[in-house]
Design a protein around this motif. Structure first.
Motif, short mmCIF file in Angstrom:
data_model
loop_
_atom_site.label_atom_id
_atom_site.label_comp_id
_atom_site.label_asym_id
_atom_site.label_seq_id
_atom_site.Cartn_x
_atom_site.Cartn_y
_atom_site.Cartn_z
N LYS A 186 76.06 -77.22 33.84
CA LYS A 186 76.09 -75.94 32.77
C LYS A 186 74.73 -75.45 33.03
CE LYS A 186 80.83 -76.59 32.35
NZ LYS A 186 81.61 -75.91 33.16
N ILE A 187 74.38 -74.48 33.01
CA ILE A 187 73.35 -73.66 32.58
C ILE A 187 73.99 -72.13 32.40
CG2 ILE A 187 71.31 -72.10 33.50
CD1 ILE A 187 71.69 -74.22 36.36
N VAL A 188 72.94 -71.89 31.13
CA VAL A 188 73.13 -71.00 30.55
C VAL A 188 71.84 -69.74 29.76
CG1 VAL A 188 74.01 -70.18 27.87
CG2 VAL A 188 75.66 -71.62 28.83
N ASN A 189 72.05 -69.21 30.01
CA ASN A 189 70.34 -67.84 30.67
C ASN A 189 71.10 -67.40 29.06
OD1 ASN A 189 69.69 -68.95 32.82
ND2 ASN A 189 70.11 -67.46 33.88
N ILE A 190 69.84 -67.14 28.01
CA ILE A 190 69.91 -65.92 27.12
C ILE A 190 69.70 -64.82 27.39
CG2 ILE A 190 69.30 -66.00 24.86
CD1 ILE A 190 71.39 -68.19 25.10
N CYS A 191 70.64 -64.44 27.63
CA CYS A 191 70.37 -62.52 28.15
C CYS A 191 70.37 -61.68 26.63
CB CYS A 191 71.50 -62.12 29.12
SG CYS A 191 71.77 -63.05 30.65
N SER A 192 70.67 -60.34 26.80
CA SER A 192 70.82 -59.79 25.11
C SER A 192 71.95 -58.22 25.70
CB SER A 192 68.74 -59.11 25.71
OG SER A 192 69.12 -58.52 24.60
N LEU A 193 72.21 -57.98 24.25
CA LEU A 193 72.16 -56.76 24.18
C LEU A 193 71.55 -55.75 25.25
CD1 LEU A 193 74.48 -54.66 23.00
CD2 LEU A 193 72.72 -54.27 20.90
N GLN A 194 70.31 -56.13 25.57
CA GLN A 194 69.65 -55.34 25.70
C GLN A 194 69.68 -55.59 27.23
OE1 GLN A 194 68.22 -55.88 22.72
NE2 GLN A 194 68.88 -54.43 22.38
N SER A 195 70.94 -56.37 28.13
CA SER A 195 70.92 -56.23 29.38
C SER A 195 72.22 -55.58 29.68
CB SER A 195 71.97 -58.11 29.61
OG SER A 195 70.70 -58.82 29.02
N GLU A 196 72.38 -54.66 28.71
CA GLU A 196 73.27 -53.19 29.13
C GLU A 196 72.72 -51.96 28.71
OE1 GLU A 196 75.79 -53.81 30.59
OE2 GLU A 196 76.21 -56.18 31.17
N VAL A 197 72.19 -51.86 27.39
CA VAL A 197 71.94 -50.90 26.79
C VAL A 197 70.17 -51.09 26.09
CG1 VAL A 197 73.75 -50.23 25.99
CG2 VAL A 197 72.35 -52.02 24.10
N VAL A 198 70.01 -49.79 25.96
CA VAL A 198 68.32 -50.16 25.42
C VAL A 198 67.94 -48.58 24.47
CG1 VAL A 198 67.88 -48.02 27.73
CG2 VAL A 198 66.46 -49.92 26.60
N ARG A 199 67.23 -49.02 23.58
CA ARG A 199 66.28 -48.21 22.89
C ARG A 199 65.10 -47.70 22.89
NH1 ARG A 199 64.88 -48.90 18.01
NH2 ARG A 199 65.87 -47.55 17.38
N PRO A 200 64.51 -46.65 23.24
CA PRO A 200 63.25 -46.59 23.55
C PRO A 200 62.02 -47.21 22.46
CG PRO A 200 64.19 -44.52 22.47
CD PRO A 200 65.43 -45.65 21.51
N GLY A 201 61.07 -47.28 23.66
CA GLY A 201 59.89 -48.91 23.16
C GLY A 201 60.17 -49.85 23.87
N ILE A 202 61.29 -50.39 23.78
CA ILE A 202 61.64 -51.78 24.76
C ILE A 202 61.76 -51.65 26.01
CG2 ILE A 202 62.31 -53.08 22.71
CD1 ILE A 202 65.21 -52.63 22.91
N ALA A 203 61.78 -50.45 27.21
CA ALA A 203 61.96 -50.39 28.05
C ALA A 203 61.51 -52.23 28.77
CB ALA A 203 61.69 -49.29 28.53
#
Length: 252
Positions: A137-154
């Motif tokens: 089993k492999i689990v990659n820790i993705c993020s809410l930012q795998s889908e959406v983004v805010r300014p300053g974190i592109a």
């Protein structure tokens, strides 16, 4: 009594970047569930301190997840000293915030190496043994930012979006060999690293207002999702990202 589908007792699990924050909380959850847990990071003393605070059989393995030779040696040493890996959690990551026009080349490459390349390098080495043995089993820790983004974190969002697709690609390549690869996507979680954001009243109010659950996430909120993904309950789940974000990614 818990359902046997969720039993992970005796499994050997490696969690990268696990000396603090989300990684440490996930490692604690695995240890409490009966796994033999291997903590990873670059600072051996910090790892030993973290290991001392966890229950059960906890080991440490110091290697640089962004360096291929270091990763290969670290995984080989871990499997020799502790045993064959059943579970890998690719958690190592970092955040650098700056307007995109001002983002430095070196910072871009540092983010890519830490958040994306590390998952490729460690995942590839762990999967050599897992695919040969026919399970893992492999689990990659993705993020809410795998889908959406805010300014300053592109750039950060770019690494996490790519990690989502790497998760799907690993599933495509290694699924036929009995290895399930999935992602866990935390939303806004209160940790040492997000402390300045939590303490920013305006930002914190925005997070609470924007999240159906009405609060910041806690590191322990992520443990249940991880335990599901690494358990036999998820044996037919592959290439998915489970978002643990209080519902934020579902609403406008």
């Amino acid at each position: 009594m818990s359902h046997p589908l969720f039993d992970v007792t005796g499994r050997i699990a490696l969690v990268t970047g696990s000396s603090r924050g989300i990684g440490l909380a996930l490692a604690r959850g695995l240890a409490e569930a009966g796994c033999t847990v291997v903590l990873n990071g670059r600072d051996p003393e910090r790892l030993e301190r973290a290991a001392a605070d966890l229950p059960g059989d906890v080991r440490t393995s110091t290697f640089d997840v962004t360096d291929g030779a270091s990763v290969a040696a670290g995984i080989a040493r871990t499997e020799e000293e502790v045993g064959p890996l059943d579970i890998l959690v690719n958690n190592a990551g970092m955040q650098l915030r700056a307007p995109l026009l001002e983002f430095a080349d070196a910072d871009w490459h540092r983010l890519l190496d830490t958040n994306l390349t590390s998952a490729f390098l460690v995942g590839r080495e762990a999967a050599r043994g897992m695919t040969r043995r026919g399970h893992g089993k492999i689990v990659n820790i993705c993020s809410l930012q795998s889908e959406v983004v805010r300014p300053g974190i592109a750039p950060y969002a770019a690494t996490k979006g790519a990690l989502k697709m790497l998760t799907k690609g690993m599933c495509a390549d290694w699924g036929p060999y009995g290895v399930q690869v999935n992602g866990l996507g935390p939303g806004y979680i209160e940790t040492e690293l997000t402390r300045p954001l939590v303490e920013d009243e305006e930002f914190s109010a925005w997070v609470r207002r924007r999240t159906p659950a009405g609060r910041w996430g806690r590191t322990e909120d992520l443990v249940g999702g991880l335990l599901y993904l690494v358990s036999p309950a998820a044996d037919f789940v592959g290439g998915q990202v489970l978002y643990v974000d209080g519902g934020m990614s579902s609403v406008l």
